[in-house]
Design an enzyme around this catalytic site. Sequence first.
Site, short mmCIF file in Angstrom:
data_model
loop_
_atom_site.label_atom_id
_atom_site.label_comp_id
_atom_site.label_asym_id
_atom_site.label_seq_id
_atom_site.Cartn_x
_atom_site.Cartn_y
_atom_site.Cartn_z
N GLU A 153 0.83 -1.20 0.00
CA GLU A 153 0.00 0.00 0.00
C GLU A 153 0.87 1.26 0.00
OE1 GLU A 153 -2.84 -0.32 3.27
OE2 GLU A 153 -2.67 -2.51 3.19
N GLU B 235 -9.99 5.57 2.44
CA GLU B 235 -10.35 4.77 3.61
C GLU B 235 -10.33 5.68 4.84
OE1 GLU B 235 -8.51 1.07 6.34
OE2 GLU B 235 -7.65 1.56 4.36
#
Length: 473
Positions: free
Chosen positions: A277, A388
């Site tokens: 990520e 997110e």
Amino acid sequence: MGGEFVLRKPRNGIKCRRFDRCNTMRQTETELVSEETRERRRERRRRINGRFFLDMIISFRPCFSNFLFLFLTLFILSSSSSSVLSSETENVSPRNQTLRPLEELNKLKAINQHLRKINKPSVKTIHSSDGDIIDCVLSHQQPAFDHPRLRGQKPLDPPERPSGHNSRGLRPKSFQLWRMEGETCPEGTVPIRRTKQEDILRANSVSSFGKKLRHFRRDTSSNGHEHAVGYVSGEKYFGAKASINVWAPQVQNQYEFSLSQIWIISGSFGNDLNTIETGWQVSPELYGDNYPRFFTYWTNDAYQATGCYNLLCSGFVQTNSQIAIGAAISPSSSFKGGQFDITLLIWKDPKHGNWWLEFGSGILVGYWPSFLFTHLREHASMVQYGGEVVNSSPFGAHTSTQMGSGHFAEEGFTKSSYFRNIQVVDWDNNLVPSPNLRVLADHPNCYDIQGGSNKAWGNYFYYGGPGKNSKCP
């Protein structure tokens, strides 16, 4: 007249029938009140003295070692607090009344030991305007080389870029706050944001510092993680690329975060999940402020025991001397104003199998060694792009933590957050448009997403939202 008659009921609840006995009881009550008054005065003096000595210790802190300073501070605090035992706590068990300075000292000892492990010796130190301290560490002494598989080695040379990748674009002179004054790290070193004691103290524990809480995609009830993402799946993927505009979303409390990132994913969404990520995030718990910061993350067991943010464990190998992972990005986008975006590329080196990261136009940041992973040693089975947030449901309501710009996707350019020029790397190391890009929001009334495609931006989407609102109570 007799010498006995009934007086009022004294405050101790016992009836008094004799003058001499009543006088004695009144005298006893007076003495008790006087003793309580004297005890309060003594307690006030102890607290004043405790604060005085604590102030003295703080003023002379440079004269003490960190450990001695912490010991003296805890000793003064425990001494000044130990006398606060009133009649209200007399029925509380002694175990509940006991302070644990030794336990606190052991915790601080563990923190300092961890700091010595991750903060490496530097050849140069740079103080940033945002309070960060950047250490220029010799590249072969960075935390990654504490790993048994890397010990004694040096960073690898850059691999071949994917075909179709243009790395000749403009490179901003500086895009992180620590470089605004023209400071740089020497060649042969890597800039590492120094971790401070207060950074670890904000975490639940030393072991959880620098780690994401375990959660699973699409399970919106799991630890309050909420997403608005575009994704591709069903094929074998060897990398991804996108440009993301940077914002500074408001985060309601330090236990929440807001981020925008690319996920490279393989394995099931059980205990064997592998992810790589990268993107930008606002995380008051991790960094102690609300700046948007460039970050990386990895795990090979669904965020359980392995992996970490940035360079907070042995994993990611940094090769660049101009970018500090975890440092603040500047500038950021403004509502109805200028937009600032960053381009991120992750791809798997066909020769050695490591996953490399490029920031901007041609700036190699470093790589994740392939041995860190199980499923990602071969390829990715899904790629996600998007936002997110953590919703801790403060006070029983949805959080007001913003995703992206804090505005919904329908508001469009200069108002909403976006991902543009979304691509994947195929089996032959070619960058191609993301096929069959789908979009999905966990809670569209809180954070939503809208996709599209055009000649200038290729595949793109707008996403984000304010969190709590009339439709998201």
